[in-house]
Design a protein around this motif. Structure first.
Motif, mmCIF file in Angstrom:
data_model
loop_
_atom_site.group_PDB
_atom_site.id
_atom_site.type_symbol
_atom_site.label_atom_id
_atom_site.label_comp_id
_atom_site.label_asym_id
_atom_site.label_seq_id
_atom_site.Cartn_x
_atom_site.Cartn_y
_atom_site.Cartn_z
ATOM 1 N N THR A 293 -38.729 63.023 -8.520
ATOM 2 C CA THR A 293 -38.002 62.522 -8.169
ATOM 3 C C THR A 293 -36.753 61.979 -9.777
ATOM 4 O O THR A 293 -35.382 62.899 -9.473
ATOM 5 N N ASN A 294 -37.735 61.856 -10.265
ATOM 6 C CA ASN A 294 -36.054 60.446 -11.145
ATOM 7 C C ASN A 294 -36.065 61.810 -12.334
ATOM 8 O O ASN A 294 -34.880 61.059 -12.899
ATOM 9 N N TRP A 295 -37.013 62.126 -12.487
ATOM 10 C CA TRP A 295 -36.469 63.772 -13.691
ATOM 11 C C TRP A 295 -34.938 64.369 -12.548
ATOM 12 O O TRP A 295 -34.394 64.671 -13.954
ATOM 13 N N TYR A 296 -35.230 64.754 -11.589
ATOM 14 C CA TYR A 296 -34.039 64.765 -11.085
ATOM 15 C C TYR A 296 -33.174 64.684 -11.091
ATOM 16 O O TYR A 296 -31.891 65.430 -11.017
ATOM 17 N N LEU A 297 -33.415 63.300 -10.512
ATOM 18 C CA LEU A 297 -32.255 62.194 -10.647
ATOM 19 C C LEU A 297 -31.233 62.520 -11.699
ATOM 20 O O LEU A 297 -29.777 62.574 -12.076
ATOM 21 N N ALA A 298 -32.759 62.216 -13.111
ATOM 22 C CA ALA A 298 -31.690 62.318 -14.249
ATOM 23 C C ALA A 298 -30.530 63.237 -14.603
ATOM 24 O O ALA A 298 -29.353 63.406 -14.957
ATOM 25 N N SER A 299 -31.384 64.011 -14.553
ATOM 26 C CA SER A 299 -30.696 65.767 -14.509
ATOM 27 C C SER A 299 -29.248 65.950 -13.914
ATOM 28 O O SER A 299 -28.698 66.803 -14.616
ATOM 29 N N LYS A 300 -29.197 65.704 -12.604
ATOM 30 C CA LYS A 300 -28.213 66.271 -11.784
ATOM 31 C C LYS A 300 -27.312 64.403 -12.133
ATOM 32 O O LYS A 300 -25.706 65.175 -12.791
ATOM 33 N N GLU A 301 -27.636 63.746 -12.755
ATOM 34 C CA GLU A 301 -26.651 63.236 -12.960
ATOM 35 C C GLU A 301 -25.650 62.990 -14.595
ATOM 36 O O GLU A 301 -24.728 63.372 -15.307
ATOM 37 N N GLN A 302 -26.566 63.394 -15.133
ATOM 38 C CA GLN A 302 -26.246 64.574 -16.849
ATOM 39 C C GLN A 302 -26.023 65.441 -16.911
ATOM 40 O O GLN A 302 -24.804 66.156 -17.484
ATOM 41 N N ALA A 303 -26.072 66.186 -15.189
ATOM 42 C CA ALA A 303 -24.314 67.622 -15.296
ATOM 43 C C ALA A 303 -23.330 66.693 -14.391
ATOM 44 O O ALA A 303 -22.583 68.243 -15.194
ATOM 45 N N LEU A 304 -23.373 66.343 -14.552
ATOM 46 C CA LEU A 304 -21.761 66.309 -13.857
ATOM 47 C C LEU A 304 -21.487 64.455 -14.588
ATOM 48 O O LEU A 304 -20.110 64.549 -14.604
ATOM 49 N N LEU A 305 -21.679 64.748 -15.626
ATOM 50 C CA LEU A 305 -20.856 63.071 -16.730
ATOM 51 C C LEU A 305 -20.281 64.800 -17.525
ATOM 52 O O LEU A 305 -20.291 66.141 -17.909
#
Length: 290
Positions: free
Chosen positions: A278-290
């Motif tokens: 879950t943390n990996w998914y949220l981090a990846s999602k935040e990175q994709a929005l940057l």
């Protein structure tokens, strides 16, 4: 979500999934029609980010847990049909079976659903991103629900098989050379179910304190007390004298210890894996929005 503070907001509040009324100078109509009532608009932050977030997490767990423990209790009965040629033989005592939800596993989940907090209130206010678990439906979706059902099915099956063969009447005598019977094995199965159900709440809690430990241990000991009374006083019961027989088997203690430790370690490991993903998914999602 609808928020209003006057009589003109009543229709909007009642039509919304969740209505919040603010008591103010415009009267009490909105507050009376709302699901939640607050005195000032600034209290909305606490209502959403603290109480709303944690209520979603705890209630999601409670719903899944209710299905889990009931399936965990009934799967051994169904699977025992394979051994009994589906003769509908009941391996539990009827009184204990009916008390499973009412007395032996009720209080720990009630305490968890009302008192457990994953983070401190200050942390939840400082990090609004934690509120996303509700927006993204992380704790209550089809995958989470069927994962709970899968856990209940394989754990209930494994408890039945281990308990039956631990004191099997064909191959596992106790120290006096005596064998256990059907109802002796059945009560070992039921005891494992009570322990696993209560320990499940304990290892899932983020606030393990005196009262949670008291309710978990107390609920388990209350089952032991009820079984002791039935086994020693009710001579018409099929379980009369089975506790004394059960305690003479060294396999009983080994099975209880193994089942408890095995399921605790498995659930804890899977829980940490889930948190990591879950943390990996949220981090990846935040990175994709940057």
């Amino acid at each position: 979500l609808a928020i209003g503070d006057g009589a003109n907001d009543v229709n909007m509040i009642t039509a919304a999934h969740i209505g919040i009324g603010i008591r103010g100078l415009e009267g009490q109509q909105a507050a009376r029609a709302a699901d939640y009532s607050i005195s000032q608009f600034r209290f909305l932050k606490n209502l959403l980010f603290i109480h709303g977030r944690e209520a979603y997490r705890r209630n999601s767990y409670a719903i899944c847990y209710m299905f889990y423990k009931n399936i965990l209790e009934t799967v051994p009965i169904f699977m025992f049909g394979i051994f009994s040629l589906f003769s509908s033989t009941m391996i539990y005592n009827g009184i204990l079976y009916m008390s499973f939800n009412l007395f032996f596993t009720a209080l720990p989940i009630i305490w968890f659903s009302t008192m457990d907090y994953e983070y401190t209130k200050e942390m939840l206010l400082r990090r609004p991103r934690l509120y996303n678990i509700g927006l993204e439906n992380i704790y209550f979706n089809k995958f989470v629900f069927w994962r709970w059902m899968f856990y209940a099915f394989w754990q209930g099956t494994l408890i039945l098989v281990l308990s039956l063969y631990a004191i099997d009447y064909r191959s596992s005598p106790n120290g006096h050379g005596k064998f256990g019977g059907l109802f002796t094995s059945g009560e070992l199965v039921f005891g494992c179910l009570v322990i696993v159900s209560n320990v499940k709440v304990l290892i899932s809690s983020f606030r393990i304190g005196f009262w949670l430990l008291f309710l978990v241990i107390g609920s388990t000991l209350f089952y032991v007390l009820c079984y002791l009374i039935i086994s020693t006083t009710i001579k018409a019961s099929a379980e009369f004298g089975t506790l004394r027989i059960l305690l003479t088997f060294s396999q009983t203690y080994f099975t209880l210890f193994m089942v408890s430790c095995m399921f605790v370690l498995t659930d804890t490991g899977l829980q940490y894996i889930n948190v990591y993903i879950t943390n990996w998914y949220l981090a990846s999602k935040e990175q994709a929005l940057l």
